[in-house]
Design a protein around this motif. Structure first.
Motif, PDB file in Angstrom:
ATOM      1  N   SER A 193       0.699  -1.489  -0.274  1.00  0.00           N
ATOM      2  CA  SER A 193       0.698   0.194   0.114  1.00  0.00           C
ATOM      3  C   SER A 193       1.158   1.249  -0.191  1.00  0.00           C
ATOM      4  CB  SER A 193      -0.489   0.266   1.231  1.00  0.00           C
ATOM      5  OG  SER A 193      -1.441  -1.046   1.062  1.00  0.00           O
ATOM      6  N   TYR A 194       2.135   1.244   0.259  1.00  0.00           N
ATOM      7  CA  TYR A 194       3.054   1.901   0.155  1.00  0.00           C
ATOM      8  C   TYR A 194       4.391   2.311  -0.277  1.00  0.00           C
ATOM      9  CZ  TYR A 194       0.577   2.558   5.585  1.00  0.00           C
ATOM     10  OH  TYR A 194       0.010   2.916   6.144  1.00  0.00           O
ATOM     11  N   ALA A 195       4.635   3.480  -1.260  1.00  0.00           N
ATOM     12  CA  ALA A 195       5.532   3.495  -1.931  1.00  0.00           C
ATOM     13  C   ALA A 195       6.852   3.697  -0.534  1.00  0.00           C
ATOM     14  CB  ALA A 195       5.158   5.927  -2.479  1.00  0.00           C
TER      15      ALA A 195
ATOM     16  N   THR B 116       6.761   4.220  -6.082  1.00  0.00           N
ATOM     17  CA  THR B 116       5.258   3.906  -5.622  1.00  0.00           C
ATOM     18  C   THR B 116       5.172   3.098  -5.552  1.00  0.00           C
ATOM     19  OG1 THR B 116       4.599   4.511  -8.411  1.00  0.00           O
ATOM     20  CG2 THR B 116       4.543   6.034  -6.843  1.00  0.00           C
ATOM     21  N   TRP B 117       4.042   2.698  -4.885  1.00  0.00           N
ATOM     22  CA  TRP B 117       3.015   1.433  -4.381  1.00  0.00           C
ATOM     23  C   TRP B 117       3.111   0.331  -4.912  1.00  0.00           C
ATOM     24  CZ3 TRP B 117      -1.126  -1.197  -6.194  1.00  0.00           C
ATOM     25  CH2 TRP B 117      -1.969   0.072  -6.828  1.00  0.00           C
TER      26      TRP B 117
ATOM     27  N   GLY C 263       2.813   8.855   2.549  1.00  0.00           N
ATOM     28  CA  GLY C 263       1.301   8.661   1.803  1.00  0.00           C
ATOM     29  C   GLY C 263       1.311  10.149   0.641  1.00  0.00           C
ATOM     30  N   SER C 264       2.358  11.297   1.264  1.00  0.00           N
ATOM     31  CA  SER C 264       2.119  12.511   0.423  1.00  0.00           C
ATOM     32  C   SER C 264       2.629  12.407  -0.818  1.00  0.00           C
ATOM     33  CB  SER C 264       2.849  13.501   1.081  1.00  0.00           C
ATOM     34  OG  SER C 264       4.982  13.049   0.377  1.00  0.00           O
TER      35      SER C 264
ATOM     36  N   ALA D 221       7.853   7.706   7.151  1.00  0.00           N
ATOM     37  CA  ALA D 221       7.576   7.588   8.699  1.00  0.00           C
ATOM     38  C   ALA D 221       8.673   6.243   9.050  1.00  0.00           C
ATOM     39  CB  ALA D 221       6.451   7.032   8.692  1.00  0.00           C
ATOM     40  N   VAL D 222       8.923   5.301   8.651  1.00  0.00           N
ATOM     41  CA  VAL D 222       9.087   4.432   9.422  1.00  0.00           C
ATOM     42  C   VAL D 222      10.463   3.827   8.484  1.00  0.00           C
ATOM     43  CG1 VAL D 222       9.037   1.534   9.845  1.00  0.00           C
ATOM     44  CG2 VAL D 222       7.351   3.053   9.528  1.00  0.00           C
TER      45      VAL D 222
END
Length: 124
Positions: free
Chosen positions: A31-33, A52-53, A101-102, A112-113
């Motif tokens: 779900s994440y880039a 991208t995802w 997510g931006s 974030a991680v």
């Protein structure tokens, strides 16, 4: 809690190649880039590449464009960084990170991680 674990770093001569891997735990990887950053001694952590995802868009720092390739395998929860034509100035600790997510992919503030990093050393 998502965890990212990098591997594949090492010592290589200039002109050589390495492939870094970043394995993610958890069910939401696809779900994440994802991005790769690097940090050399005494320098700021800098953007290297992002994907991208679904892999439809790739982003690269000018310094690695044409030499590095980012890819991902969502079935394996893994993102890769293929590094060719390595130079001594590529020496750094390389980190993978999960994007928040931006629509901005090159700033570390958007991630974030983070993983713990893997050392890449390129000898001249």
């Amino acid at each position: 809690q998502v965890q990212l674990v990098e591997s594949g770093g090492g010592l290589v001569q200039a002109g050589g190649s390495l492939r870094l891997s970043c394995a993610a735990s958890g069910r939401t990887f696809s779900s994440y880039a994802m991005g790769w950053f690097r940090q050399a001694p005494g320098k700021e952590r800098e953007f290297v590449a992002a994907i991208t995802w679904n892999g439809d868009r790739l982003y690269y720092a000018d310094s690695v464009q044409g030499r590095f390739t980012i890819s991902r395998d969502n079935a394996k929860n893994t993102v890769y960084l293929q590094m060719n034509s390595l130079k001594p100035e590529d020496t750094a600790v390389y980190f993978c990170a999960r994007h928040g997510g931006s629509t901005h992919y090159t700033s570390r503030n958007e991630y974030a991680v983070w993983g713990q990093g893997t050392q890449v050393t390129v000898s001249s």
